[in-house]
Design a protein around this motif. Structure first.
Motif, PDB file in Angstrom:
ATOM      1  N   TYR A  60       7.192  10.159  14.493  1.00  0.00           N
ATOM      2  CA  TYR A  60       7.936   9.899  13.253  1.00  0.00           C
ATOM      3  C   TYR A  60       8.326  11.212  12.561  1.00  0.00           C
ATOM      4  N   GLU A  68       0.378   4.183   0.262  1.00  0.00           N
ATOM      5  CA  GLU A  68       0.031   5.275   1.175  1.00  0.00           C
ATOM      6  C   GLU A  68       0.966   5.353   2.377  1.00  0.00           C
ATOM      7  N   TYR A  69       1.512   4.211   2.815  1.00  0.00           N
ATOM      8  CA  TYR A  69       2.445   4.250   3.953  1.00  0.00           C
ATOM      9  C   TYR A  69       3.653   5.115   3.605  1.00  0.00           C
ATOM     10  N   THR A  91      -7.452   6.103   4.780  1.00  0.00           N
ATOM     11  CA  THR A  91      -7.271   4.803   5.440  1.00  0.00           C
ATOM     12  C   THR A  91      -6.341   4.939   6.652  1.00  0.00           C
ATOM     13  N   ARG A 109      -0.400  12.402  14.485  1.00  0.00           N
ATOM     14  CA  ARG A 109       0.854  12.249  13.740  1.00  0.00           C
ATOM     15  C   ARG A 109       1.044  13.415  12.770  1.00  0.00           C
ATOM     16  N   LYS A 148       0.854  -1.190   0.000  1.00  0.00           N
ATOM     17  CA  LYS A 148       0.000   0.000   0.000  1.00  0.00           C
ATOM     18  C   LYS A 148       0.888   1.237   0.000  1.00  0.00           C
ATOM     19  N   ARG A 152      14.446   3.395  13.976  1.00  0.00           N
ATOM     20  CA  ARG A 152      14.327   4.558  14.859  1.00  0.00           C
ATOM     21  C   ARG A 152      15.347   5.646  14.523  1.00  0.00           C
ATOM     22  N   TRP A 166       3.174   5.697  19.724  1.00  0.00           N
ATOM     23  CA  TRP A 166       4.211   6.676  20.048  1.00  0.00           C
ATOM     24  C   TRP A 166       5.167   6.869  18.871  1.00  0.00           C
ATOM     25  N   ASP A 167       5.636   5.741  18.304  1.00  0.00           N
ATOM     26  CA  ASP A 167       6.577   5.841  17.179  1.00  0.00           C
ATOM     27  C   ASP A 167       5.912   6.454  15.946  1.00  0.00           C
ATOM     28  N   ALA A 191      -3.363   5.176   7.141  1.00  0.00           N
ATOM     29  CA  ALA A 191      -1.973   4.854   6.778  1.00  0.00           C
ATOM     30  C   ALA A 191      -1.048   4.895   7.982  1.00  0.00           C
ATOM     31  N   LEU A 192      -1.525   4.408   9.129  1.00  0.00           N
ATOM     32  CA  LEU A 192      -0.632   4.308  10.292  1.00  0.00           C
ATOM     33  C   LEU A 192       0.365   3.197  10.011  1.00  0.00           C
ATOM     34  N   PHE A 193       1.632   3.420  10.330  1.00  0.00           N
ATOM     35  CA  PHE A 193       2.660   2.419  10.038  1.00  0.00           C
ATOM     36  C   PHE A 193       2.408   1.194  10.929  1.00  0.00           C
ATOM     37  N   PRO A 194       2.134   0.037  10.324  1.00  0.00           N
ATOM     38  CA  PRO A 194       1.695  -1.113  11.126  1.00  0.00           C
ATOM     39  C   PRO A 194       2.792  -1.691  12.020  1.00  0.00           C
ATOM     40  N   HIS A 195       4.068  -1.401  11.687  1.00  0.00           N
ATOM     41  CA  HIS A 195       5.176  -1.961  12.480  1.00  0.00           C
ATOM     42  C   HIS A 195       5.610  -1.010  13.588  1.00  0.00           C
ATOM     43  N   MET A 196       4.900   0.085  13.752  1.00  0.00           N
ATOM     44  CA  MET A 196       5.253   1.041  14.816  1.00  0.00           C
ATOM     45  C   MET A 196       4.060   1.223  15.750  1.00  0.00           C
TER      46      MET A 196
END
Lengths: 542, 368
Positions: B98, A174-175, B83, B146, A172, A274, B93-94, B85-90
């Motif tokens: 970001y 969008e990320y 959608t 965010r 996707k 990070r 807080w991260d 688009a929040l980063f699923p691996h964070m």
């Protein structure tokens, strides 16, 4: 299409639980009896002969060195495959040029060229006077470990590109766009967002390239020179049970261990997301750097992958003008054997493809739809991968032991078919189970609520939606079977096309003859690739 | 300060013109909505402002800076995706910190901002949660947090409430507006929901087929629509077809089907004999039982009644076979009955007269 009356009767039968359970049970029994257990039992039967190696320290040391060499090559090649393959996949999926679809097609070529042909082609390109050596003096890259690495890179590179192109197309965007709007430079966005999200695909592409490298035999034999790795060691000691069992058992055990480790630890692998270096990463994201990266990627692809893969076609052109072509087409002399071997290869390919479709389809559905419960289905999902990770020569050798020791009456052609069944089965089941998994259960349930029986649901919903995956899986099985060399060499004395080409190389056949022999196989591969492309294009109709 | 100007901006996808020569000025600290039906080009317009796509023609300014060729990371914007688009691996807080991190803020400043924005969206207690552990409303708040944490004064929102259920949507739209006003941000909000746009916007641009049809405050768009489509898309209207039979000081006399003549507001650029469409809002009708002879009154029969809570909705078949919808407050008036004969009337000031669309009325009103 089935006649309505027969279809109706079969549909009705399929709704009977006993019939459904029988089909699933038979497919599981066949998987264990024909695909999974024979190679393992072959090794267990001859387990006692392992002492032959244990009692010879020199032989044991050679065996360990060969195994170490196998893993070293596989690790190194898989790593550089990912490093070089990801930018290529990136360029194919993110670029705007219409030529990128051509590049996409070209990147598949080494994947479908028979490996023995590929090995010979690389030998001509890197080593023989007609290749690069004519520019750089005597033998630019001699047979040995470097040429083995170049070869393994060439044939496993398309695996990484294929997996990563699929992953990037599904990703996707969008990320990445969100990261850019938050102020991240393109490289920062890719490193901290895109790659961590695609971690599973990166691991999968590494694993597949690793398995492909570890199990390859036929092509490696052509370019190895004095270099010995596991499969070559087994081939050198063909006929001796001890070295075969020793090396095969260790290769299977270690590769199994590596795969389980990757499977367990891969998801926990932390990527450095990070820490950010805004200034440096912004500079590295410049269009100049991106263009340089694309240029280097194309250079690597053309110089190390594509041109060496097709280099064998040069002597084939020579053959057209030297009278070899008419001889070949007329089946004169060695060409009679050649066409017989081609016929055998295609016959085995067709039989294996049909059998695997029949026995693999129920297994794909069991795995995709968890037909025997979550736990057991997940175990089957792991087990079907095993034939991919076993070196093909080890698989062939242990299959030969199993069938010849216990079923001496078995004709050699069936041994060959069984070996190819084992090797190609996972390709079909993997591709089909993924395709079935992509179809929402709701579609099946909608069909059932409208009155369709299980077979009717398959005929009218699952099949139309997965027929292209099925065809792609079948073509993959067919090309893999036709190009298989390692297992074929040890499982029987029958001469398939790749085996014949290996024999020609060993006996020092004329370049034009060899080139034309390989050229025909590449031409046929092109036709198959074309069919595959047309099939995939047809998917757009949905 | 981040006022936004678009000058003759065009974006094409092959033969399709997604954005067609748009000129627009969005003022500093304004809450501005891009409103239109699906596929009208409003999201394309927002993405052009964000730099996620490039225009084929035209110029885009943020403040005094020409940003047409500037990549999104250098435009100093906050963007909330439909959608999320929040980063699923964070974790939350991260995700929230970001922006400050990739912009090179020092750790202490990044953390201060992170705490502030999480407080603002009231999700401080969920800072360890990953996106798949949050509800839709929470994900939306984290997405807004965010975007705010990036520190930009321009917030772009692409249908940010589209994936939420009605109750949460209604709550969050006021919350987003409050936050942008508190932080003195310029906000550009894309939506296809006219009620949402009317509720939260200072001004709205109505878009159709890549073109801006009208820009104005919610009240202007509702009270003085410039086209049949706006009258239809903003709120609800009844459309009665007819001809201009007379033009006079009060406005125009429109002859409806069946020879019914009514007095209407002044039409623009229309002559006697022109084909016309009369637009009347459902709540401006007066309905009385029986036969009444007043100005602009037409006899009819109640065909259907729908209770909508606050209002009651009548579908009335007029004597010329046209049908109108009338909305009345449900708790303050006596209800009519199905089949009852009634007189429907309206004031000329509450009508709008438009030229009959060349493409046909139905085509003009189509939102797909």
């Amino acid at each position: 299409m089935l006649k309505p009356k027969i279809a109706k009767a079969l549909d009705k039968l399929s709704s009977k639980t006993a019939i459904k359970n029988t089909i699933y049970t038979v497919s599981i029994i066949i998987f264990f009896a024909l695909i999974l257990l024979p190679p393992i039992l072959g090794i267990i039967i001859k387990w006692g002969s392992i002492e032959d190696v244990l009692n010879q320290p020199k032989l044991m040391s050679e065996a360990f060195n060969a195994i170490a060499a196998s893993f070293a090559v596989a690790f190194f090649v898989s790593f550089i495959d990912v490093v070089a393959g990801v930018p290529m996949a990136w360029m194919i999926t993110r670029g705007k040029s219409k030529w990128l679809s051509v590049l996409d097609t070209l990147s598949d070529i080494p994947f479908i060229v028979p490996t023995a042909t590929l090995g010979y082609s690389l030998l001509l390109f890197w080593n023989e006077p007609g290749g690069l050596s004519s520019l750089f003096g005597a033998s630019f890259v001699s047979p040995g470990w470097l040429l083995v690495i170049l070869l393994h890179f060439t044939f496993s590179f398309p695996v990484v590109v294929r997996v990563m192109v699929g992953a990037l197309l599904d990703y996707k965007l969008e990320y990445e766009q969100a990261a850019r709007t938050l102020g991240a430079a393109p490289l920062t966005a890719d490193r901290t967002v895109t790659f961590p999200i695609l971690k599973h695909s990166l691991i999968a592409s590494f694993t597949l390239a690793f398995a492909r490298s570890l199990s390859e035999t036929g092509a490696t034999m052509m370019v190895a020179g004095a270099f010995v790795h596991g499969p070559i060691f087994i081939n050198k000691h063909i006929g001796e049970a001890g070295p075969l069992v020793f090396v095969s058992a260790i290769l299977i055990a270690l590769s199994g261990l590596v795969f389980v480790t990757i499977r367990l630890l891969g998801p926990r692998l932390k990527m450095p997301v990070r820490k950010v270096w805004p200034v440096v990463e912004r500079k590295l994201s410049s269009s100049t750097i991106a263009s340089s990266r694309n240029g280097l990627t194309l250079l690597i692809f053309f110089v190390i992958v594509l041109v060496p893969s097709l280099f064998v076609a040069v002597p084939a052109f020579e053959a057209i003008f030297t009278g070899v072509l008419p001889e070949a087409l007329g089946g004169v002399g060695v060409w009679g054997d050649y066409w017989r071997s081609i016929s055998l290869s295609y016959f085995v390919g067709i039989v294996v493809t049909l059998l695997n479709v029949a026995i693999g389809l129920p297994m794909a559905i069991i795995i995709a739809r968890r037909k025997i419960g979550n736990g057991p289905s997940a175990v089957l999902d792991v087990l079907v991968n095993i034939p991919i990770i076993v070196p093909s020569v080890a698989l062939g050798a242990s299959l030969a032991i199993f069938w010849k020791e216990n079923f001496a009456f078995m004709p050699e052609i069936w041994l060959l078919i069984f070996a190819h069944l084992s090797i190609t089965y996972p390709y079909f089941v993997r591709s089909m189970s993924a395709a079935v998994e992509r179809i929402s259960m709701e579609l099946e349930e909608a069909g059932r609520t409208l009155g369709a029986k299980p077979l009717g649901v398959f005929r009218t919903i699952i099949f139309p939606l997965t027929k292209y995956s099925m065809l792609s899986g079948a073509i993959m099985m067919f090309t893999r079977s036709v190009s298989e060399t390692g297992a074929t060499l040890v499982v029987s004395n029958l001469v398939t096309a790749p085996v014949l080409l290996v024999n020609w190389v060993k006996s020092g056949a004329p370049t034009a003859t060899l080139g034309l022999g390989c050229g025909f196989l590449i031409l046929f591969s092109f036709i198959i690739l074309l069919v595959l492309r047309l099939v995939v294009k047809g998917r757009e109709a949905y | 300060m981040p006022n936004v100007r678009l000058m003759n901006v065009t974006k094409r996808y092959g033969k399709i013109v997604a954005v067609d020569g748009v000129n627009l000025h969005i003022y500093d600290k304004e809450y501005f909505s891009l409103l239109g039906p699906s596929g009208c080009g409003k999201t394309t317009l927002l993405r052009l402002i964000a730099g996620l796509i490039q225009p084929d023609e035209g110029e885009i300014y943020i403040g005094d800076r020409l940003v047409t060729d500037v990549p999104p990371e250098d435009r100093d914007i906050g963007f909330v995706f439909q959608t999320f688009a929040l980063f699923p691996h964070m974790n939350s807080w991260d995700n929230v910190t970001y922006g400050p991190r990739v912009k090179g803020f020092d750790v202490r400043k990044s953390e201060t901002i992170g705490h502030e924005v999480l407080e603002m969206v009231r999700l401080h207690e969920r800072l360890d949660a990953y996106p798949n552990e949050l509800s839709g409303g929470m994900m939306q708040r984290i997405a807004v947090a965010r975007a705010l944490a990036a520190g930009s004064k321009l917030l772009l929102l692409d249908e940010p409430l589209g994936q939420l259920d009605a109750k949460v949507r209604n709550e969050l739209r006021y919350e987003i507006r409050r936050m942008t006003k508190d932080l003195e941000l310029t906000a550009i909000h894309v939506t296809h929901d006219q009620a949402e746009a009317m509720a939260i916007s200072d001004r709205i641009a109505v878009i159709k087929k890549g073109k801006i049809l009208q820009v104005g405050t919610p009240k202007e768009l509702y009270m003085t629509p410039k086209s049949v489509f706006i009258a239809h898309f903003i709120g609800e209207s009844n459309f009665l077809e007819g001809y201009v039979s007379d033009l006079n000081r009060r406005g125009a006399t429109i002859e409806l089907r069946g020879g019914i003549k009514v007095q209407a507001g002044a039409p623009k650029d229309m002559d006697k004999g022109d084909r016309a469409v009369l637009a009347i809002r459902p709540e401006t009708f007066v309905v009385e039982k029986g036969i009444k002879k007043t100005e602009n009154s037409i006899l009819g029969t109640v065909e259907r009644i729908t209770f909508e809570g606050t209002n009651i909705r009548y579908e009335i078949r007029l004597r010329n076979e046209d049908s109108v919808v009338v909305v009345r407050p449900s708790l303050v008036e006596e209800w009519l009955k199905v089949g009852e004969k009634v007189t429907v009337s309206f004031s000329p000031e509450n009508t709008h007269v438009f030229a009959y669309p060349e493409a046909g009325l139905r085509e003009e009103l189509a939102v797909e």
